[in-house]
Motif scaffolding. Structure first.
Motif: not given
Length: 280
Positions: A45-46, A48-50, A210
Motif C-alpha cells: 500500500q505504501s 502504491e501511494q508513490r 495501482r
C-alpha cells in the motif's frame, strides 16, 4: 580440465562461495521472518501511494521510445553491426539512452516538484542499512537464480539451441583498452542499474500496481525487463532477478536496495568474466 579457461576454477569457486552464502542468508531470513512476519500489505500500500502519475509515466515511455528509435538509427548509420562497432557502440548507446533517460527523470521530478525521497523512498540517513539489506537480498536470490538458470540452460540445449553470451559481454571480453573496460564496468555497476531501477521499479511498478495489483505488476515488469534485453538464454535468469529486485523494493521501500542489488549482480558477473578473460 582441457578446453576450460586457465582461471575457470576461480570463477567456479567464487560462484560456489556466493551460493553457499546465499543458502545461509535464506535460512537466517526464514528464521527471522518466522518469528517476525512481514506485513506485506502495508508495504504494498505504501508503494502504491508513490506520487508518480500514470500520465507522467506515459510521457516518459514516449520519450524512451523516441530514444530507442534514435539509438537504432545511430546504429544503422554507423554500420548496423554491434560486434564490429565494439565498445564505441556501447558508449554511444549508454549516452543516448541511459544518461538521457536519467536526465528526463530529473527534469520531470523538478517539473512535478517531487523529491527523490518521496518518489523513490531514498533517505540519506538510512543508506548503510539499505545497502546492507541489498547485499543480503542479493545473496538470497543467488541459489534460486543458479538452480533455475541451470534447468533453463539444459532445456535450451536439449531443444538444440546453443546459448551464446550477450553482445555486450562479448565486447567486454574482447576489449583491450583498460580505460574503455573501466567505463563499461561503471556503466554496468552504476549507470545502467540506476536508470533501469528508476524506470522499472521506481516508476513502472507503483503505477502498474495501482492498475493490475502488485503481484500482476511484478510479473509483467519482470517479463518486460527480461524481454527488452533481446537475449533468449537470459530470459529466465533476468526474469528471476527482476522479481527479486521488485521484492527488494517492496520490502525496503527504498529504491536504493534494488539499485545496489542490480549493481552487484552486474559487477560480480563482469569481474568473474574478466577473470576468465585470456591473458596477454
Amino acid at each position: 580440465m582441457e578446453g576450460l579457461p586457465e582461471h575457470a576454477w576461480i570463477v567456479g569457486l567464487a560462484y560456489a562461495v556466493l551460493i553457499v552464502a546465499g543458502l545461509v542468508v535464506n535460512v537466517a531470513l526464514a528464521i527471522r521472518f518466522f518469528f517476525r512476519p512481514i506485513r506485506w500489505s502495508e508495504r504494498v500500500q505504501s508503494l502504491e501511494q508513490r506520487p508518480w502519475s500514470s500520465g507522467e509515466a506515459m510521457r516518459l515511455l514516449l520519450f524512451l521510445t523516441l530514444l530507442y528509435v534514435l539509438v537504432s538509427l545511430a546504429q544503422h548509420v554507423l554500420g548496423g553491426d554491434t560486434e564490429s562497432l565494439g565498445v564505441i557502440w556501447v558508449v554511444l548507446q549508454s549516452l543516448l539512452f541511459h544518461v538521457a533517460g536519467l536526465a528526463y527523470v530529473v527534469a520531470s521530478l523538478r517539473r512535478q516538484r517531487l523529491s527523490w525521497s518521496e518518489t523513490f523512498g531514498l533517505d540519506s540517513g538510512r543508506i548503510g542499512g539499505q545497502v546492507g539489506t541489498a547485499v543480503l537480498l542479493y545473496l538470497a536470490m543467488l541459489p534460486l537464480l543458479w538452480f533455475y538458470t541451470m534447468l533453463y540452460q539444459v532445456g535450451l540445449r536439449s531443444a538444440g539451441y546453443e546459448p551464446l553470451p550477450q553482445e555486450v559481454v562479448t565486447v567486454f571480453a574482447s576489449e583491450s583498452s583498460l580505460w574503455l573496460r573501466a567505463y563499461m564496468v561503471l556503466l554496468a555497476a552504476v549507470v545502467a542499474p540506476l536508470f533501469e531501477e528508476v524506470l522499472f521499479r521506481g516508476i513502472a511498478l507503483p503505477v502498474l500496481a495501482r492498475q493490475r495489483g502488485m503481484t500482476g505488476a511484478v510479473v509483467i515488469i519482470a517479463a518486460v525487463f527480461a524481454a527488452i534485453h533481446f537475449h533468449v538464454p537470459s530470459l529466465v535468469p533476468l526474469f528471476i532477478v527482476a522479481v527479486a529486485f521488485s521484492i527488494g523494493y517492496i520490502y525496503s521501500g527504498s529504491l536504493l536496495v534494488p539499485v545496489v542489488m542490480h549493481g552487484l549482480f552486474n559487477t560480480v558477473n563482469l569481474v568473474l568474466l574478466a577473470v576468465l578473460r585470456p591473458s596477454g
